[in-house]
Design a protein around this motif. Structure first.
Motif, PDB file in Angstrom:
ATOM      1  N   GLU A 146       0.816  -1.213   0.000  1.00 52.13           N
ATOM      2  CA  GLU A 146       0.000   0.000   0.000  1.00 52.13           C
ATOM      3  C   GLU A 146       0.849   1.263   0.000  1.00 52.13           C
ATOM      4  O   GLU A 146       0.334   2.353  -0.261  1.00 52.13           O
ATOM      5  N   ILE A 147       2.162   1.146   0.285  1.00 50.31           N
ATOM      6  CA  ILE A 147       3.024   2.326   0.314  1.00 50.31           C
ATOM      7  C   ILE A 147       4.178   2.230  -0.682  1.00 50.31           C
ATOM      8  O   ILE A 147       4.953   3.172  -0.829  1.00 50.31           O
ATOM      9  N   ALA A 148       4.301   1.085  -1.390  1.00 50.66           N
ATOM     10  CA  ALA A 148       5.386   0.931  -2.374  1.00 50.66           C
ATOM     11  C   ALA A 148       5.038  -0.202  -3.326  1.00 50.66           C
ATOM     12  O   ALA A 148       4.267  -1.113  -2.995  1.00 50.66           O
ATOM     13  N   ALA A 149       5.603  -0.111  -4.526  1.00 49.90           N
ATOM     14  CA  ALA A 149       5.469  -1.188  -5.510  1.00 49.90           C
ATOM     15  C   ALA A 149       6.614  -2.171  -5.293  1.00 49.90           C
ATOM     16  O   ALA A 149       7.788  -1.817  -5.491  1.00 49.90           O
ATOM     17  N   LEU A 150       6.303  -3.405  -4.882  1.00 49.36           N
ATOM     18  CA  LEU A 150       7.316  -4.400  -4.527  1.00 49.36           C
ATOM     19  C   LEU A 150       7.463  -5.432  -5.641  1.00 49.36           C
ATOM     20  O   LEU A 150       6.477  -5.857  -6.244  1.00 49.36           O
ATOM     21  N   VAL A 183      13.765   2.051  -0.715  1.00 49.11           N
ATOM     22  CA  VAL A 183      12.712   2.714  -1.494  1.00 49.11           C
ATOM     23  C   VAL A 183      13.320   3.779  -2.388  1.00 49.11           C
ATOM     24  O   VAL A 183      14.130   4.593  -1.944  1.00 49.11           O
ATOM     25  N   LYS A 184      12.897   3.782  -3.638  1.00 47.02           N
ATOM     26  CA  LYS A 184      13.331   4.783  -4.602  1.00 47.02           C
ATOM     27  C   LYS A 184      12.129   5.652  -4.995  1.00 47.02           C
ATOM     28  O   LYS A 184      10.986   5.237  -4.917  1.00 47.02           O
ATOM     29  N   GLY A 185      12.432   6.876  -5.428  1.00 43.95           N
ATOM     30  CA  GLY A 185      11.396   7.725  -6.008  1.00 43.95           C
ATOM     31  C   GLY A 185      10.801   8.753  -5.090  1.00 43.95           C
ATOM     32  O   GLY A 185       9.937   9.532  -5.510  1.00 43.95           O
ATOM     33  N   SER A 186      11.229   8.817  -3.827  1.00 46.78           N
ATOM     34  CA  SER A 186      10.686   9.815  -2.908  1.00 46.78           C
ATOM     35  C   SER A 186      11.470  11.113  -3.039  1.00 46.78           C
ATOM     36  O   SER A 186      12.697  11.124  -2.894  1.00 46.78           O
ATOM     37  N   THR A 220      21.703  -4.637  10.906  1.00 45.11           N
ATOM     38  CA  THR A 220      22.663  -4.889   9.837  1.00 45.11           C
ATOM     39  C   THR A 220      21.909  -4.977   8.517  1.00 45.11           C
ATOM     40  O   THR A 220      21.015  -5.818   8.351  1.00 45.11           O
ATOM     41  N   VAL A 221      22.244  -4.099   7.599  1.00 46.90           N
ATOM     42  CA  VAL A 221      21.554  -4.058   6.320  1.00 46.90           C
ATOM     43  C   VAL A 221      21.888  -5.338   5.545  1.00 46.90           C
ATOM     44  O   VAL A 221      23.058  -5.699   5.403  1.00 46.90           O
ATOM     45  N   PRO A 222      20.882  -6.058   5.048  1.00 49.00           N
ATOM     46  CA  PRO A 222      21.140  -7.301   4.303  1.00 49.00           C
ATOM     47  C   PRO A 222      21.991  -7.044   3.057  1.00 49.00           C
ATOM     48  O   PRO A 222      21.916  -5.971   2.442  1.00 49.00           O
ATOM     49  N   ALA A 223      22.783  -8.026   2.712  1.00 47.18           N
ATOM     50  CA  ALA A 223      23.640  -7.890   1.524  1.00 47.18           C
ATOM     51  C   ALA A 223      22.791  -7.799   0.263  1.00 47.18           C
ATOM     52  O   ALA A 223      23.120  -7.065  -0.676  1.00 47.18           O
ATOM     53  N   LYS A 224      21.686  -8.581   0.235  1.00 44.19           N
ATOM     54  CA  LYS A 224      20.793  -8.536  -0.923  1.00 44.19           C
ATOM     55  C   LYS A 224      19.551  -7.712  -0.558  1.00 44.19           C
ATOM     56  O   LYS A 224      18.532  -8.271  -0.150  1.00 44.19           O
ATOM     57  N   LEU A 225      19.701  -6.430  -0.646  1.00 40.20           N
ATOM     58  CA  LEU A 225      18.606  -5.515  -0.311  1.00 40.20           C
ATOM     59  C   LEU A 225      17.780  -5.273  -1.570  1.00 40.20           C
ATOM     60  O   LEU A 225      18.290  -4.805  -2.581  1.00 40.20           O
ATOM     61  N   LYS A 226      16.519  -5.661  -1.501  1.00 37.06           N
ATOM     62  CA  LYS A 226      15.645  -5.485  -2.660  1.00 37.06           C
ATOM     63  C   LYS A 226      15.263  -4.006  -2.841  1.00 37.06           C
ATOM     64  O   LYS A 226      15.287  -3.234  -1.899  1.00 37.06           O
ATOM     65  N   GLN A 227      14.906  -3.671  -4.076  1.00 38.83           N
ATOM     66  CA  GLN A 227      14.499  -2.311  -4.381  1.00 38.83           C
ATOM     67  C   GLN A 227      12.983  -2.238  -4.594  1.00 38.83           C
ATOM     68  O   GLN A 227      12.378  -3.150  -5.135  1.00 38.83           O
ATOM     69  N   ALA A 228      12.396  -1.114  -4.143  1.00 40.06           N
ATOM     70  CA  ALA A 228      10.958  -0.886  -4.293  1.00 40.06           C
ATOM     71  C   ALA A 228      10.735   0.541  -4.747  1.00 40.06           C
ATOM     72  O   ALA A 228      11.534   1.440  -4.444  1.00 40.06           O
ATOM     73  N   GLY A 249      -1.721  10.246   1.251  1.00 39.72           N
ATOM     74  CA  GLY A 249      -1.021  11.010   0.232  1.00 39.72           C
ATOM     75  C   GLY A 249       0.461  11.181   0.472  1.00 39.72           C
ATOM     76  O   GLY A 249       1.121  11.887  -0.287  1.00 39.72           O
ATOM     77  N   TYR A 250       1.021  10.532   1.501  1.00 37.91           N
ATOM     78  CA  TYR A 250       2.443  10.688   1.838  1.00 37.91           C
ATOM     79  C   TYR A 250       3.265   9.625   1.118  1.00 37.91           C
ATOM     80  O   TYR A 250       2.910   8.440   1.099  1.00 37.91           O
ATOM     81  N   LYS A 251       4.388  10.047   0.516  1.00 37.37           N
ATOM     82  CA  LYS A 251       5.314   9.125  -0.147  1.00 37.37           C
ATOM     83  C   LYS A 251       6.509   8.873   0.762  1.00 37.37           C
ATOM     84  O   LYS A 251       7.248   9.795   1.091  1.00 37.37           O
ATOM     85  N   ARG A 252       6.674   7.647   1.153  1.00 40.55           N
ATOM     86  CA  ARG A 252       7.782   7.295   2.036  1.00 40.55           C
ATOM     87  C   ARG A 252       9.055   7.011   1.241  1.00 40.55           C
ATOM     88  O   ARG A 252       9.000   6.558   0.100  1.00 40.55           O
ATOM     89  N   GLY A 253      10.182   7.254   1.904  1.00 40.12           N
ATOM     90  CA  GLY A 253      11.474   6.854   1.382  1.00 40.12           C
ATOM     91  C   GLY A 253      12.131   5.906   2.375  1.00 40.12           C
ATOM     92  O   GLY A 253      11.463   5.281   3.203  1.00 40.12           O
ATOM     93  N   GLY A 254      13.463   5.805   2.318  1.00 42.56           N
ATOM     94  CA  GLY A 254      14.176   4.997   3.303  1.00 42.56           C
ATOM     95  C   GLY A 254      14.070   3.510   3.059  1.00 42.56           C
ATOM     96  O   GLY A 254      14.240   3.024   1.937  1.00 42.56           O
ATOM     97  N   PHE A 255      13.757   2.759   4.131  1.00 45.87           N
ATOM     98  CA  PHE A 255      13.766   1.299   4.078  1.00 45.87           C
ATOM     99  C   PHE A 255      12.394   0.756   4.453  1.00 45.87           C
ATOM    100  O   PHE A 255      11.676   1.337   5.282  1.00 45.87           O
ATOM    101  N   LEU A 256      12.057  -0.387   3.833  1.00 44.91           N
ATOM    102  CA  LEU A 256      10.852  -1.126   4.189  1.00 44.91           C
ATOM    103  C   LEU A 256      11.277  -2.470   4.732  1.00 44.91           C
ATOM    104  O   LEU A 256      12.095  -3.175   4.119  1.00 44.91           O
ATOM    105  N   LEU A 257      10.740  -2.844   5.899  1.00 50.86           N
ATOM    106  CA  LEU A 257      11.088  -4.116   6.524  1.00 50.86           C
ATOM    107  C   LEU A 257       9.823  -4.909   6.801  1.00 50.86           C
ATOM    108  O   LEU A 257       8.814  -4.361   7.254  1.00 50.86           O
ATOM    109  N   THR A 258       9.879  -6.192   6.528  1.00 54.63           N
ATOM    110  CA  THR A 258       8.824  -7.089   6.987  1.00 54.63           C
ATOM    111  C   THR A 258       9.118  -7.441   8.437  1.00 54.63           C
ATOM    112  O   THR A 258      10.254  -7.264   8.922  1.00 54.63           O
ATOM    113  N   PRO A 259       8.138  -7.930   9.196  1.00 55.13           N
ATOM    114  CA  PRO A 259       8.385  -8.216  10.625  1.00 55.13           C
ATOM    115  C   PRO A 259       9.567  -9.154  10.855  1.00 55.13           C
ATOM    116  O   PRO A 259      10.297  -9.002  11.845  1.00 55.13           O
TER     117      PRO A 259
END
Length: 794
Positions: free
Chosen positions: A528-532, A543-546, A584-592, A600-610
């Protein structure tokens, strides 16, 4: 010397004669038998209604001032202006837990006293203990009624005290203070804060908005003008019968000037009695207004104290107006010993001087055209004078319009002919009856145009997408967002739940140089806040595009030199509690790719699952839950709020809106609606009194027509036509003047002139509805008057 002093006795005799004639008129009003009493009573009721509304209007500024003082005295947001306080003898902790309930706002505060010298909230004598609450009288009634069942579940506290008047802004305000034992553990400004006093500190007055000040000024003029018109009309009740009685005085030697002064004295007597009744109506209305609420506004009776100077001005002007109006109206009436020359064909009314009034009003307003809010304040004298002249112009033009139109009306049904002939004989009386409603409608149309024209300047879009979510829940610290999401999913009426927890990651545990947002949620919520690209529990994304995010890339680049370790919830000062969590940031960090959330707010930074969130880092993020609800479910909003409060009393749940209206603009518009409702009530009451007086004047005529076989239905329709024709003409004239005044006011504030025809028709329809209601209420007395026994006389 004799010639010089000979004028003084003559002047004294003239003054004595004038006073004697006025006194005789007063005596006729109260000692003239049933006829005199009835006329005095009709005048007094009409004047009294107007005086009561005038007194209530003059009391409004004081009521607004007292409401503001009470609100300022109990203000609890003073922590914004200072540094965080340490617990002490004078401190207490307070939390804002306002809540809505079925469209009403409830002011709620949770309090914990820390020091023995902590100030008590206004309206209370002591702090409520944990598990107890003090409530306003209106809230106590609501909780005790069947309608308060859902609210009782939301406020599970025992009522131990009632908030006094000094702690409330109105008699119908819903408010409460609840006690707490552990509120200090949840301090999180601005929702929960430690303060040491109530009341807002003095701050420099903000620069006033010229447009809002103009609206306030025009609202007062538009609301008071119809009242003045009705007071002037009320002193003329029963004029035809009075003039016939005055003709008898000519038979015993009174001259024309004397009978006019006697008539003025009679009108003054009714006005004085009206002042007394108006004071009584005011006191009754004052008490009634203390028990009602209109458009979310209520007051205590003690607030409604009119200014002594304004009240004295009303007491002087009303009798003076009664005398002047009577003398003015009798200028064209010839009272002879054998009758009143009123039924002869009167001189045609002239138009030229009647047009001078609206033209002068437009001339007064013209210099301010195009001034807008950047040209400084509007000249209040020119505004008041210009609006008054335009509205008074209606009262001058309407008799001419009615006379010209009804003079050209001809054949038709019997009811039509009876109505038209009556209007042709007394078009002035018909116009006088509808002057007030025409003035009120013209003012309402003008103000409606201005409010509609400038509303966009005082309304801002919130950015909320109501197709995706209609409610949001702010999750306080220490409450897992997953727990809230599960509870909301099980709530009646909730169709979809999106839960996001936001925090901050920095390159250092303390005083970081670079930071980025971290958002935590399950895969469905993160979509709901990013295209994964793809998502499973344990994944992490950048997250890209913010447009607002410029630090994330720098953090990753710098992180390569430091093992890509970031710190969640870094400390910015020594006052921050708890160590930051290492991530620790994962070595294989996916992009969204970023996407607007439901607000209406566009987030940047990082998205983490639980699964990607470090152990023990759940307190480093603060959650928000977006809800899509089924509005067809009864009280769905109340069920959602009850679920939130059941989890944590400090949890805030609110309804998302597409637009947000400026509070001052909304208050002025609400004041207009409240005032317009009161003016319409006065208009209806005064019209009804005037209609009954007109029917009584024609009692014998109606009885004669019935005796000759005229059907009652025909007479009823004729009375309806006698009302409908002048009302239609009055509303048409009101529409023209209202559109002209509204256009000029819009040009003054610098807005484009647009006519909201639906609003114009609505204002006109309200006026017509009042007249229709008055006509229907006058039918039962009309049917009683249409009896042959009305021909009997003494």
């Amino acid at each position: 010397m004799n010639a010089g002093t000979g004028h003084r006795p003559r002047e004294r005799n003239r003054a004595w004669g004038t006073s004697r004639d006025l006194a005789m008129g007063v005596r006729f009003a109260f000692a003239g038998g049933r006829e005199g009493w009835f006329r005095a009573a009709m005048t007094a009721v009409g004047v009294g209604l107007g005086v009561a509304l005038l007194l209530l209007t003059t009391a409004i500024p004081n009521a607004l001032a007292v409401r503001h003082e009470r609100d300022v005295a109990r203000a609890d947001y003073t922590y914004v202006f200072g540094h965080p306080l340490k617990a002490g003898e004078k401190t207490f902790v307070i939390a804002d837990i306002d809540t809505p309930y079925r469209g009403d706002d409830i002011r709620g505060r949770m309090v914990q006293r820390e020091g023995a010298k902590a100030p008590v909230p206004p309206g209370l004598t002591t702090y409520p203990a944990p598990g107890e609450m003090a409530v306003s009288p209106a809230l106590k009634r609501l909780l005790g009624s069947p309608d308060g069942a859902l609210l009782r579940a939301r406020l599970p506290y025992r009522i131990t005290a009632t908030i006094a008047e000094s702690g409330l802004t109105g008699s119908q305000e819903l408010a409460y203070y609840a006690g707490s034992a552990d509120l200090a553990d949840h301090i999180h400004p601005p929702d929960v804060a430690r303060i040491d006093h109530f009341g807002s500190p003095r701050s420099p007055d903000a620069e006033s908005d010229p447009v809002l000040m103009l609206l306030v000024l025009v609202v007062f003029v538009v609301l008071l003008m119809p009242v003045a018109v009705f007071v002037a009309a009320a002193v003329r009740f029963g004029g035809e019968r009075r003039d016939r009685r005055l003709a008898a005085l000519r038979l015993v030697g009174a001259d024309g000037r004397m009978v006019r002064r006697i008539a003025a004295g009679e009108a003054m007597a009714g006005a004085l009695l009206g002042l007394v009744l108006g004071g009584g109506f005011f006191l009754i209305g004052r008490q009634l207004m203390g028990s009602v609420e209109a458009f979310g506004i209520s007051v205590f009776p003690s607030y409604l104290n009119p200014s002594p100077a304004l009240a004295l001005l009303v007491a002087i002007l009303v009798p003076a107006a009664a005398v002047l109006v009577t003398m003015f109206t009798l200028r064209g009436v010839v009272i002879e010993p054998l009758g009143v020359v009123r039924t002869a064909k009167p001189a045609r009314r002239r138009l030229w001087w009647r047009l001078l009034l609206p033209v002068a009003g437009l001339a007064a307003l013209y210099p301010m055209v195009g001034q807008g809010r950047n040209g400084g304040g509007f000249n209040q004298y020119l505004v008041t004078g210009g609006v008054l002249l335009l509205l008074v112009g209606i009262t001058a033009l309407l008799p001419w319009v009615v006379e010209r139109v009804v003079g050209r009306l001809g054949q038709g049904a019997v009811a039509w002919q009876l109505a038209v002939r009556r209007l042709q004989l007394s078009s002035g009386t018909a116009a006088r009856m509808v002057n007030g409603i025409a003035v009120a409608v013209a003012g309402a149309i003008a103000l409606q145009m201005v409010f509609a024209g400038v509303e966009a300047d005082y309304t801002k879009p919130t950015g909320n997408d109501l197709n995706r979510a209609q409610m949001s829940v702010q999750v306080p610290d220490g409450v897992p967002v997953s727990k809230v999401a599960r509870a909301m999913t099980a709530t009646k009426g909730v169709r979809k739940v999106v839960s996001i927890a936001d925090g901050e990651a920095g390159d250092r545990a303390e005083d970081p140089q670079r930071t980025a947002t971290v958002s935590v949620g399950d895969c469905a919520s993160l979509r709901e806040i990013a295209a994964l690209p793809s998502c499973h529990d344990g994944d992490a994304f950048v997250v890209k595009g913010s447009d607002s995010d410029s630090e994330t890339t720098k953090l990753l680049t710098a992180g390569e030199k430091h093992g890509r370790t970031l710190y969640l919830d870094p400390a910015y000062s020594g006052d921050d509690d708890g160590p930051a969590s290492r991530w620790t940031v994962p070595a294989k960090l996916k992009q969204a790719q970023t996407r607007e959330d439901p607000t209406g707010y566009k987030r940047g930074g990082f998205l983490l699952t639980p699964g990607a969130l470090p152990a023990g880092a759940s307190t480093a993020v603060r959650g928000v839950v977006y809800l899509s609800i089924d509005s067809a479910v009864p009280d769905v909003h109340e069920h959602v709020i009850n679920t939130a409060v059941r989890i944590d009393p400090l949890m805030l749940a609110g309804t998302l809106t597409a637009r947000e209206l400026n509070s001052k603009f909304a208050s002025i518009r609400t004041g207009l609606l409240v005032g317009a409702a009161a003016v319409l009530a006065l208009i209806g009451a005064s019209l009804l009194v005037g209609q009954l007086e007109q029917l009584r004047e024609r009692k014998k005529l109606l009885s004669v027509l019935v005796a000759f076989g005229t059907r009652r239905r025909t007479l009823s329709l004729s009375v309806l036509w006698q009302t409908a024709i002048p009302i239609g003409l009055g509303l048409l004239l009101a529409g023209v003047v209202g559109l002209a005044l509204g256009s000029v006011l819009l040009k003054m504030v610098g807005s484009t002139v647009r006519v909201d025809w639906l609003g114009v028709l609505a204002m006109t329809g309200f006026g017509a509805a009042v007249v229709l209601a008055v006509t229907l209420l006058s039918l039962p007395p009309l049917l009683r008057l249409m009896r042959p026994d009305g021909l009997r006389t003494e």
